[in-house]
Design a protein around this motif. Structure first.
Motif, PDB file in Angstrom:
ATOM      1  N   ALA A 116      42.899 -23.701 -10.965  1.00 52.69           N
ATOM      2  CA  ALA A 116      43.981 -24.076 -10.054  1.00 52.69           C
ATOM      3  C   ALA A 116      44.840 -22.857  -9.705  1.00 52.69           C
ATOM      4  CB  ALA A 116      44.841 -25.174 -10.682  1.00 52.69           C
ATOM      5  N   SER A 119      43.108 -20.875  -7.120  1.00 56.08           N
ATOM      6  CA  SER A 119      42.426 -21.800  -6.207  1.00 56.08           C
ATOM      7  C   SER A 119      42.057 -21.166  -4.870  1.00 56.08           C
ATOM      8  CB  SER A 119      43.290 -23.046  -5.967  1.00 56.08           C
ATOM      9  OG  SER A 119      44.576 -22.682  -5.475  1.00 56.08           O
ATOM     10  N   TYR A 150      40.661 -27.281  -6.083  1.00 49.94           N
ATOM     11  CA  TYR A 150      41.789 -27.182  -7.000  1.00 49.94           C
ATOM     12  C   TYR A 150      43.080 -26.921  -6.223  1.00 49.94           C
ATOM     13  CZ  TYR A 150      38.531 -27.115 -10.866  1.00 49.94           C
ATOM     14  OH  TYR A 150      37.561 -27.464 -11.779  1.00 49.94           O
ATOM     15  N   THR A 184      45.230 -31.037 -11.627  1.00 49.90           N
ATOM     16  CA  THR A 184      44.699 -29.833 -11.008  1.00 49.90           C
ATOM     17  C   THR A 184      44.000 -30.038  -9.672  1.00 49.90           C
ATOM     18  OG1 THR A 184      42.643 -30.055 -12.291  1.00 49.90           O
ATOM     19  CG2 THR A 184      44.391 -28.688 -13.245  1.00 49.90           C
ATOM     20  N   ASN A 185      43.651 -31.294  -9.327  1.00 54.13           N
ATOM     21  CA  ASN A 185      42.859 -31.509  -8.116  1.00 54.13           C
ATOM     22  C   ASN A 185      43.497 -32.443  -7.090  1.00 54.13           C
ATOM     23  OD1 ASN A 185      40.838 -31.261 -10.627  1.00 54.13           O
ATOM     24  ND2 ASN A 185      39.910 -30.252  -8.861  1.00 54.13           N
TER      25      ASN A 185
END
Length: 409
Positions: A116, A119, A150, A184-185
């Motif tokens: 992340a 990213s 991410y 994180t997503n």
């Protein structure tokens, strides 16, 4: 020399409770699309009668079970079919060893924060055709499966950095288990959860937490899943003992925390934790019914389809998100009539199982095509990934629509 005592089966009598009605066979999404899997009746109570803890496993097809739990939800005799399948899968994989692919995929909690943070580099790299071909060839992560991107800052960092909302302190506290994927997503799911909870007059706290362990459980790694569970119970029980309830926005995380910690992993403290764990929409609906807490909602002129994840059905709490969505003025929301999206967590990322996941998801894709919604709503991050893949439609968590419907205070 005395003969060593043979290990006993963890299900000495339960297989005989099965009445062989085959209801679970009709519900199983895998046996419906491939003859390679004999179905939950045979894989569970049927095969369990002949399994011995001291003999080598021969059920190579047991890996085809997605762990959707639909067999459990329809069994009239209450046989824990999915649990039998999971224990058989764990034994089979313990004997044969797990692949590097499984080792890598179940540890997203370890590298998620790092991915992340970088990213802007990681996301384009994961879309690279060359890298995807390498992953397909070397690790058998199917080229056709989109990998999730991410986001940074993570939800945890966003929450820690946000200023305390004026007037929110001193209210009833509610703890939030956000889960790895939200962190994180899909950080906006966590942000929506916080905003909706605060709109209901609650002060949100985010206790320390780790991955719930369901990815490890999904590949039959009971030892790894137990370790994750022990950590979370140790981290979350102090919050419970302060009298603070905990809500989760991921139905898969919720099933793991609320049921699998005690039912499959037999972890100390699991029952105490489960008593204060709630699906976030279940909690909000109960709050409205008991306390009359209901923030003002503005009209949303949208045609929405709601898909109920398999793990939500396993929680046996009805469809609380759908009930909340129906309170939004102008929102035309209807149930998407399909049993399973097919992804099965990491299952649908694997090259040898991708076609099965695709075939299972056809009913969902066809139902969505008939309904023609503006947006599809579902509580599970895996389902959202699969729905986007199957339909190409905008797919959100119900909390994101509930947040959008809040009237400015």
């Amino acid at each position: 020399m005395t003969k060593a005592k043979e290990k006993s089966s963890p299900f000495p009598k339960l297989p005989d409770v099965c009445v062989r009605c085959a209801t679970c066979m009709a519900a199983c999404p895998v046996s419906r699309v491939t003859p390679r899997f004999p179905g939950p009746k045979q894989a569970g109570p049927g095969a369990q009668r002949f399994r011995s803890a001291s003999e080598v496993s021969v059920d190579d097809w047991i890996e085809l079970c997605t762990g959707c739990h639909l067999c459990d939800t329809v069994c009239p005799a209450g046989v824990p079919i999915s649990e039998m399948n999971m224990m058989a899968k764990a034994k089979y994989l313990d004997e044969r060893g797990r692949t590097f692919r499984d080792w890598l995929l179940v540890r997203s909690d370890l590298f998620g924060e790092l991915a992340a943070r970088f990213s802007k580099i990681v996301n384009p790299l994961m879309k690279s055709r060359l890298l995807r071909r390498l992953l397909d060839a070397l690790l058998k992560i199917d080229l056709r499966r989109d990998l999730p991107g991410y986001e940074y800052p993570t939800f945890r960092r966003w929450f820690g950095a946000r200023p305390a909302a004026a007037g929110k302190t001193g209210r009833r506290k509610i703890a939030y288990f956000y889960g790895c994927f939200t962190n994180t997503n899909e950080t906006d799911v966590g942000k929506a959860a916080v905003e909706v909870l605060e709109a209901h007059g609650l002060e949100v706290v985010v206790p320390s937490q780790r991955c719930c362990g369901i990815p490890r459980l999904g590949v039959g790694d009971l030892r790894g899943a137990r370790e994750m569970g022990r950590r979370n119970i140790g981290l979350l029980l102090p919050t419970v003992r302060e009298g603070i309830d905990i809500v989760f926005s991921s139905t898969s995380c919720g099933l793991m925390l609320r049921h699998e910690y005690s039912r499959i992993l037999n972890l100390p403290g699991a029952e105490e934790l489960a008593g204060s764990l709630f699906d976030i929409c279940e909690f909000l609906l109960r709050l409205r019914e008991t306390d009359g807490t209901s923030p003002a909602l503005r009209p949303l002129a949208l045609r929405a389809a709601y898909f109920a994840p398999c793990h939500l059905r396993s929680l046996n709490i009805g469809f609380p998100a759908l009930e909340l969505l129906r309170m939004i003025p102008g929102l035309d929301v209807r149930m998407l009539e399909a049993d399973c999206c097919g992804l099965g967590g990491l299952y649908g990322f694997k090259k040898e199982k991708f076609p099965i996941a695709e075939e299972i998801g056809k009913d969902l894709a066809e139902a969505a095509a008939r309904m023609k919604p503006d947006v599809i709503l579902t509580d599970c991050e895996g389902c959202r990934m699969q729905v986007r893949h199957l339909t190409g439609l905008r797919t959100l968590h119900p909390l994101q629509i509930l947040r959008d419907a809040l009237k400015p205070s």
